[in-house]
Write a protein that holds these residues in place. Structure first.
Motif, mmCIF file in Angstrom:
data_model
loop_
_atom_site.group_PDB
_atom_site.id
_atom_site.type_symbol
_atom_site.label_atom_id
_atom_site.label_comp_id
_atom_site.label_asym_id
_atom_site.label_seq_id
_atom_site.Cartn_x
_atom_site.Cartn_y
_atom_site.Cartn_z
ATOM 1 N N THR A 270 0.822 -1.208 0.000
ATOM 2 C CA THR A 270 0.000 0.000 0.000
ATOM 3 C C THR A 270 0.854 1.256 0.000
ATOM 4 O O THR A 270 0.629 2.172 -0.805
ATOM 5 N N SER A 271 1.822 1.335 0.930
ATOM 6 C CA SER A 271 2.666 2.532 1.009
ATOM 7 C C SER A 271 4.107 2.137 1.251
ATOM 8 O O SER A 271 4.403 1.033 1.718
ATOM 9 N N ASP A 272 5.024 3.052 0.918
ATOM 10 C CA ASP A 272 6.412 2.873 1.336
ATOM 11 C C ASP A 272 6.464 2.765 2.859
ATOM 12 O O ASP A 272 5.601 3.297 3.565
ATOM 13 N N VAL A 273 7.504 2.093 3.351
ATOM 14 C CA VAL A 273 7.787 2.082 4.787
ATOM 15 C C VAL A 273 9.293 2.233 4.958
ATOM 16 O O VAL A 273 10.063 1.390 4.492
ATOM 17 N N GLU A 274 9.701 3.330 5.567
ATOM 18 C CA GLU A 274 11.099 3.605 5.874
ATOM 19 C C GLU A 274 11.969 3.392 4.637
ATOM 20 O O GLU A 274 11.830 4.137 3.657
ATOM 21 N N GLY A 275 12.839 2.385 4.605
ATOM 22 C CA GLY A 275 13.739 2.221 3.478
ATOM 23 C C GLY A 275 13.160 1.518 2.275
ATOM 24 O O GLY A 275 13.873 1.268 1.291
ATOM 25 N N GLU A 276 11.879 1.183 2.306
ATOM 26 C CA GLU A 276 11.227 0.531 1.169
ATOM 27 C C GLU A 276 10.513 1.583 0.318
ATOM 28 O O GLU A 276 9.762 2.408 0.848
ATOM 29 N N VAL A 277 10.724 1.550 -0.989
ATOM 30 C CA VAL A 277 10.101 2.527 -1.894
ATOM 31 C C VAL A 277 9.231 1.830 -2.940
ATOM 32 O O VAL A 277 9.156 2.234 -4.085
#
Length: 659
Positions: A600-607
């Motif tokens: 659904t959305s990026d999280v910290e170091g994940e794009v």
């Protein structure tokens, strides 16, 4: 690292209204000398904010937190400004069975926003590596409540909590994701001011602890994120009769049968009366029975719940002197055979489950969304893109999240928060397995009345799953089945499948391998005895400009670990079309019954999110994605599934004038 700027793509108007700057929250020594007492609350500037960060204020989450068990005339929200300080204690590995012998005297050091994670900017603390801490506030109990019981509810505290009222211990709890209640009747002063003090111990994943933590990591890196400690869901107080309803288990099926259990606070078997209401308030059906045992009754020809028609019915329940309001939806979830293939069935027909991996992290609140509006925004984006489902990934949300899914028509595949990922080094021992089971049972019991939830997931990619027989999932699958026979069970999502549960679930990035005779280890090829499911796929990333990234060097350094990075937005959308085409082909040729896009959305170091972590940019081209999701549903319809834009025909199978 090349950073790309993407124009603002999100069309929902409320995103335009947000603060553009924030005060730093560090109070100087001079300010403290002028203002003796706790350091005043201010939002700490997080590494990344959202459109809602600076609009939260000091009255967060004012909504009634338990929409399926409401007493609107006698409750108080205890959210807002509390005080906080770390607890002086031994090392983090010391036994946490009891709090420090002497609670802190006088006021605590700083003001803190409850609910929040102390690691978050919204908390006003933004501290890391604090494993023991105190929270306090004063509260008043109306004089009119005297003669009734007074209970305080904590909807989630991570991880161990001990509660004191007016200096005396009134209760304790273990578990970071489930609610608990303490009866404070004998400890409070009616019509006067009272002291509420909470000691919290949260070891996260620090050895030797093996607790359900989900994606929390004491040392975050790439797919492991900032932990959440403290009181992160709503705290509230109620006046109730001494014998009152503590939980309602309620479900309605496609034939109009309602099954309900009203759990009482005592061992007294008490008469229960229930009414089901139509939209205009008219009574459609009534029934009576006794508390603490299941009973069933019929509602004639209800409108069925589905993503296309999320019809809900109000319910009133009276038990002795207690009366509560609730709601339910009528739908049936099962596994069936359609054209020779095992399929997930909604209301007796094959429904293709198409959604996203939904992790529920926020840069300003970590585990706690900044507001109800912000939480609903993610769900609105999923509906707009044509998804009919989400996989709530190894986190349990507040009840208001599931109510939003109930009302918006989003099916939920609910994960159990996993044990730490190093199972091979630290496998759960017998006591830890028992504790995991206890918390799993609490998750199912607390949320099984929500019609949007269609399946429970026990293990993700082997985390906390034993590597030798007797298999842990063999023990847990029948336990969950007995607690909730109305839903499907995904015993193992991704890897190490030993044949339990209703799904044959494969994870593969970025290309899907859904219901196919081929698979890449450690996933297994499709097992025709169960439902073919793509528990995770996609995961393609698109880097963005620094103002939309979690601005922490360790996180930015891991962006290149993304499964696949697109060069620009056009390439991102072209590649996503290819992947949806592969999924559609596997629906047409094999036994694919559902897919979960990461994420659904990026999280910290994940794009690799549809949305950036700050929720300001949307990567998908909306018209294309709606067309691609629709094409997958149409492929399923050609294999005997429901047709239509979200895989359903509409869900209105029976109808009558309502109320």
């Amino acid at each position: 690292m090349r950073l790309l700027f993407i124009p603002l793509l999100v069309s929902f108007t409320f995103l335009a209204a947000h603060a553009t700057s924030a005060e730093t929250s560090q109070t100087t020594q001079t300010e403290q000398s002028r203002n003796p007492g706790p350091v005043p609350y201010r939002v700490q500037k997080p590494p990344l904010d959202t459109p809602w960060t600076y609009t939260v204020g000091t009255n967060p989450w004012p909504q009634h937190p338990r929409p399926q068990l409401r007493r609107d005339d006698a409750w108080q929200n205890l959210n807002g400004i509390w005080t906080y300080q770390p607890a002086a204690s031994a090392s983090a590995s010391a036994a946490p069975a009891t709090p420090p012998a002497t609670p802190p005297a006088g006021e605590l050091e700083r003001e803190v926003l409850v609910p929040s994670c102390i690691e978050s900017g919204l908390s006003g603390i933004q501290a890391r590596n604090v494993t023991r801490m105190w929270f306090a506030r004063k509260f008043s109990v109306p004089a009119s409540w005297e003669g009734r019981s007074v209970v305080v509810h904590f909807d989630a505290v991570d991880y161990e909590a001990t509660v004191f009222v007016n200096g005396g211990e009134v209760g304790s709890h273990v578990g970071g994701y489930d609610r608990f209640t303490v009866d404070v009747t004998r400890s409070v002063e009616f019509g006067g001011e009272n002291d509420l003090l909470v000691f919290v111990h949260d070891p996260t994943d620090m050895p030797p602890y093996v607790n359900p933590v989900g994606k929390q990591k004491s040392t975050p890196s790439h797919i492991w994120y900032t932990p959440c400690s403290g009181i992160w869901q709503t705290v509230w107080m109620e006046s109730v009769p001494s014998n009152h309803i503590t939980r309602l288990d309620i479900s309605g099926d496609m034939n109009g049968t309602v099954t309900m259990t009203a759990h009482g606070s005592t061992n007294q078997s008490t008469p229960v009366e229930v009414s089901v209401l139509g939209p205009n308030g008219g009574v459609l059906a009534t029934a009576s029975s006794l508390s603490d045992g299941p009973f069933s009754f019929a509602v004639p020809s209800p409108i069925l719940w589905s993503p296309s028609s999320p019809a809900l019915y109000s319910v009133r329940v009276k038990m002795g002197d207690d009366e509560v309001s609730s709601y339910t939806g009528f739908r049936s979830i099962s596994m069936g055979v359609v054209e020779g293939v095992k399929r997930p069935m909604l209301n007796g027909e094959f429904v293709f489950l198409l959604g996203t991996l939904d992790q529920g992290y926020w840069p300003d609140g970590i585990y706690t969304p900044p507001s109800h509006e912000a939480m609903r925004y993610d769900l609105q984006v999923l509906k707009e893109l044509g998804f009919n489902m989400l996989r709530k990934h190894i986190k349990v949300e507040p009840d208001l999240f599931y109510e939003a899914c109930d009302r918006m028509g989003i099916m939920v595949v609910q994960d159990m928060p996993s044990l730490p990922d190093d199972t091979e080094r630290r496998p759960p021992d017998a006591m830890q397995q028992d504790e995991f089971q206890r918390q799993l049972e609490a998750m199912v019991d607390n949320h099984k009345s929500h019609p949007s939830i269609v399946a429970w997931v026990l293990f993700n990619e082997g985390w906390g799953q034993l590597r030798h027989p007797p298999w842990f999932e063999a023990r847990l699958t029948p336990v969950v089945r007995a607690l909730d026979p109305t839903r499907l069970i995904n015993a193992v999502s991704g890897w190490f499948d030993h044949g339990f549960g209703d799904f044959s679930d494969n994870h593969h990035y970025p290309t899907p391998q859904c219901g196919t005779p081929f698979a890449t280890p450690p996933s297994s090829a499709y097992d025709a005895r169960r439902i073919g499911f793509q528990g995770e796929f996609g995961g393609i990333g698109l880097n963005v400009s620094i103002e939309h990234l979690w601005n922490v060097p360790e996180a930015i350094a891991t962006i290149n670990q993304t499964y696949e990075l697109a060069a620009d937005r056009a390439a991102y959308n072209a590649r996503s079309r290819e992947l949806f085409g592969m999924l559609r082909s596997q629906v047409e040729q094999y036994a694919c019954s559902g897919g979960v896009w990461t994420q659904t959305s990026d999280v910290e170091g994940e794009v690799n999110g549809l949305l950036t972590y700050d929720r300001r940019l949307l990567r998908p081209e909306v018209a294309q994605w709606k067309e691609d999701t629709r094409s997958v549903y149409e492929a399923a319809a050609a294999r005997g599934g429901w047709g239509g834009g979200d895989g359903l025909r509409g869900g209105v199978r029976h109808q009558q004038p309502l109320g």
